[in-house]
Write a protein that holds these residues in place. Sequence first.
Motif, mmCIF file in Angstrom:
data_model
loop_
_atom_site.group_PDB
_atom_site.id
_atom_site.type_symbol
_atom_site.label_atom_id
_atom_site.label_comp_id
_atom_site.label_asym_id
_atom_site.label_seq_id
_atom_site.Cartn_x
_atom_site.Cartn_y
_atom_site.Cartn_z
ATOM 1 N N VAL A 67 -38.863 41.388 62.717
ATOM 2 C CA VAL A 67 -39.765 42.534 62.617
ATOM 3 C C VAL A 67 -39.627 43.434 63.841
ATOM 4 N N LEU A 68 -39.546 42.820 65.030
ATOM 5 C CA LEU A 68 -39.398 43.621 66.243
ATOM 6 C C LEU A 68 -38.085 44.398 66.245
ATOM 7 N N GLU A 69 -37.035 43.801 65.692
ATOM 8 C CA GLU A 69 -35.753 44.507 65.603
ATOM 9 C C GLU A 69 -35.894 45.767 64.759
ATOM 10 N N ARG A 70 -36.677 45.685 63.689
ATOM 11 C CA ARG A 70 -36.887 46.857 62.839
ATOM 12 C C ARG A 70 -37.834 47.870 63.474
ATOM 13 N N ILE A 71 -38.864 47.393 64.170
ATOM 14 C CA ILE A 71 -39.792 48.316 64.818
ATOM 15 C C ILE A 71 -39.092 49.091 65.929
ATOM 16 N N ALA A 72 -38.282 48.385 66.729
ATOM 17 C CA ALA A 72 -37.453 49.002 67.775
ATOM 18 C C ALA A 72 -38.270 49.900 68.704
ATOM 19 N N SER A 73 -39.401 49.384 69.189
ATOM 20 C CA SER A 73 -40.255 50.121 70.115
ATOM 21 C C SER A 73 -40.674 49.200 71.242
ATOM 22 N N GLN A 74 -40.619 49.712 72.470
ATOM 23 C CA GLN A 74 -41.023 48.911 73.615
ATOM 24 C C GLN A 74 -42.530 48.663 73.639
ATOM 25 N N ASP A 75 -43.287 49.384 72.819
ATOM 26 C CA ASP A 75 -44.726 49.148 72.739
ATOM 27 C C ASP A 75 -45.050 47.813 72.087
ATOM 28 N N PHE A 76 -44.111 47.268 71.302
ATOM 29 C CA PHE A 76 -44.318 46.000 70.597
ATOM 30 C C PHE A 76 -43.437 44.932 71.213
ATOM 31 N N GLN A 77 -44.028 43.748 71.441
ATOM 32 C CA GLN A 77 -43.321 42.656 72.105
ATOM 33 C C GLN A 77 -43.612 41.348 71.397
ATOM 34 N N THR A 78 -42.827 40.328 71.764
ATOM 35 C CA THR A 78 -43.079 38.992 71.237
ATOM 36 C C THR A 78 -44.349 38.419 71.847
ATOM 37 N N GLU A 79 -44.889 37.418 71.170
ATOM 38 C CA GLU A 79 -45.923 36.570 71.745
ATOM 39 C C GLU A 79 -45.476 35.126 71.548
ATOM 40 N N LEU A 80 -46.404 34.187 71.780
ATOM 41 C CA LEU A 80 -46.023 32.785 71.904
ATOM 42 C C LEU A 80 -45.298 32.236 70.682
ATOM 43 N N ALA A 81 -45.797 32.509 69.483
ATOM 44 C CA ALA A 81 -45.222 31.936 68.264
ATOM 45 C C ALA A 81 -44.530 33.014 67.433
ATOM 46 N N THR A 82 -43.704 32.573 66.510
ATOM 47 C CA THR A 82 -42.896 33.507 65.731
ATOM 48 C C THR A 82 -43.700 34.266 64.679
ATOM 49 N N PHE A 83 -44.982 33.932 64.484
ATOM 50 C CA PHE A 83 -45.830 34.736 63.603
ATOM 51 C C PHE A 83 -46.703 35.702 64.399
ATOM 52 N N ASN A 84 -46.433 35.849 65.706
ATOM 53 C CA ASN A 84 -47.217 36.719 66.592
ATOM 54 C C ASN A 84 -46.409 37.917 67.070
ATOM 55 N N LEU A 85 -47.094 39.025 67.267
ATOM 56 C CA LEU A 85 -46.591 40.177 68.001
ATOM 57 C C LEU A 85 -47.684 40.627 68.958
ATOM 58 N N GLU A 86 -47.312 41.510 69.883
ATOM 59 C CA GLU A 86 -48.304 42.159 70.736
ATOM 60 C C GLU A 86 -47.962 43.634 70.838
ATOM 61 N N VAL A 87 -48.982 44.482 70.781
ATOM 62 C CA VAL A 87 -48.804 45.910 70.991
ATOM 63 C C VAL A 87 -49.536 46.303 72.263
ATOM 64 N N ASN A 88 -48.866 47.083 73.088
ATOM 65 C CA ASN A 88 -49.420 47.549 74.357
ATOM 66 C C ASN A 88 -49.583 49.058 74.306
ATOM 67 N N ILE A 89 -50.788 49.522 74.618
ATOM 68 C CA ILE A 89 -51.079 50.945 74.616
ATOM 69 C C ILE A 89 -51.042 51.452 76.052
ATOM 70 N N ALA A 90 -50.388 52.587 76.268
ATOM 71 C CA ALA A 90 -50.305 53.161 77.612
ATOM 72 C C ALA A 90 -51.699 53.423 78.170
ATOM 73 N N PRO A 91 -51.877 53.300 79.492
ATOM 74 C CA PRO A 91 -53.204 53.535 80.083
ATOM 75 C C PRO A 91 -53.747 54.917 79.751
#
Length: 505
Positions: A67-91
């Motif tokens: 999924v991250l390969e398809r999203i291709a955005s640095q705002d989205f990253q892995t998390e601990l397990a393969t069913f997790n993602l994380e999104v980071n919003i700029a300050p």
Amino acid sequence: MGEKVVAGAFDLSDRQRYRDKLRRCLRGLERLLEEKRFDRPKNLMGLEIELNLAGSDGMPRMLNAQVLERIASQDFQTELATFNLEVNIAPHRLGGRVFDRLAEELRIGLAYAHRKAAELDAGIVMIGILPTLEHEHLVSANLSAADRYTLLNDQIVAARGEDFTLDIDGVERLTCTSTSIVPEAACTSVQLHLQVTPARFADVWNAAQVAVAPQIAVGANSPFLFGRELWRESRPPLFLQSTDTRPPELQAQGVRPRTWFGERWIGSAYELFEENLRYFPALLPICDEEDPLEVLDAGGVPRLGELVLHNGTVYRWNRPVYGIADGVPHLRVENRVLPAGPTVTDVVANAAFYYGLVRALAEEARPVWTRLPFEAAAANFDAACRLGIDARLRWPRRGRYGGVGEIDAVTLVRDELLPLAAAGLDAWGVEPADRDLYLGVIDERCRRRVNGASWQVATFHKALESGLTRPEALAATTRRYSELMRQGEPVHTWPVGLPEPARLG
């Protein structure tokens, strides 16, 4: 969890060197504070949201790399397990229509991520714990493929020296064991950051500790784990037990857990970092080449890499954070107590309530924490996690005689805390339209006594009453939750129950 680390073994010399570097880092932090080197306040807030991947059947999908390969955005990253993602919003700078802007960014980003995930029959689900997760999903084979996760798991397992025991007694009781920390991945949260000056840090952290119980009471969204109905917010006991490096004997001796509410009000940020060194042995004794005191002597700003890494392995619900931006050090309070979801509007409403309330509490002439024993704040956190919107909390009484009494959480929030949060948002310079819209969501949850957890439980029981089996009811509840989440109306407006096709299985 974002540290770039490389898996490998550690020996005694690594641990001794790391301990020495931690002490030098702590001295470096002390010097930075003494020399008043920290950034001035910029009223900056930050937001991270951990997410689940689930298919159209409501079941978890172990596909985060794809999924991250398809999203291709640095705002989205892995998390601990393969069913997790994380999104980071700029300050964002607190003020104006900040919450509407934040909501729009989240809606656009999450909708895009969901479309990409859908290419793999997966979807983005913002929920504290995915109700369809089963014990067999939370195994080492489903760790994300990154050295830092494998290494952290190996070190926590080695420190404990035996299987982890999960024993959560709520509406029902769950008991099981795990050979890894992966059950912690079931916990998906919202992390709220607030940059503060050293002089204001203690007041803001103490205020955030006071705020956690009301936050959970109105925002609980994690009532299920492994098919059992547990606490209204089951993440805290799950997180504590699934990362607990203490075997039963050390627990009996009163050794502190790494997932920790704390044990006292503080007077400075330094105290929290010093506690980390005093109470918690290193899990990841990885040293870099920087000597923080030499950097300071040369007029530079040290990264304090070992201190930052160690701090990231002590899981406080309000965590101190040291960072550097544009060459200038700063401090943040990271609030980690909220579950993800249910909708973008709900997440932003929770954030507005937090930022407004913390500002107001921190600036009171007689702060709540000077009138509320720390043990009462910890007990409030426990009560809110267990009972959610129906919790009763201990709180300083108004009036001549004072003291601490017990009050219904929704009454406390509506009568006292929402007005404080409104005043706090005014102090930040937030537009009245933003203030009223998002605090109005919190008020309506209280008025109707509805949050994500209560909706999940009510819908699940209606599904059982319609004749579905427990696994079918959990899957149907998850599918309905996902549908309503994407429609975007806040959870207090959601109809309880399943549409007719879902009841037919």
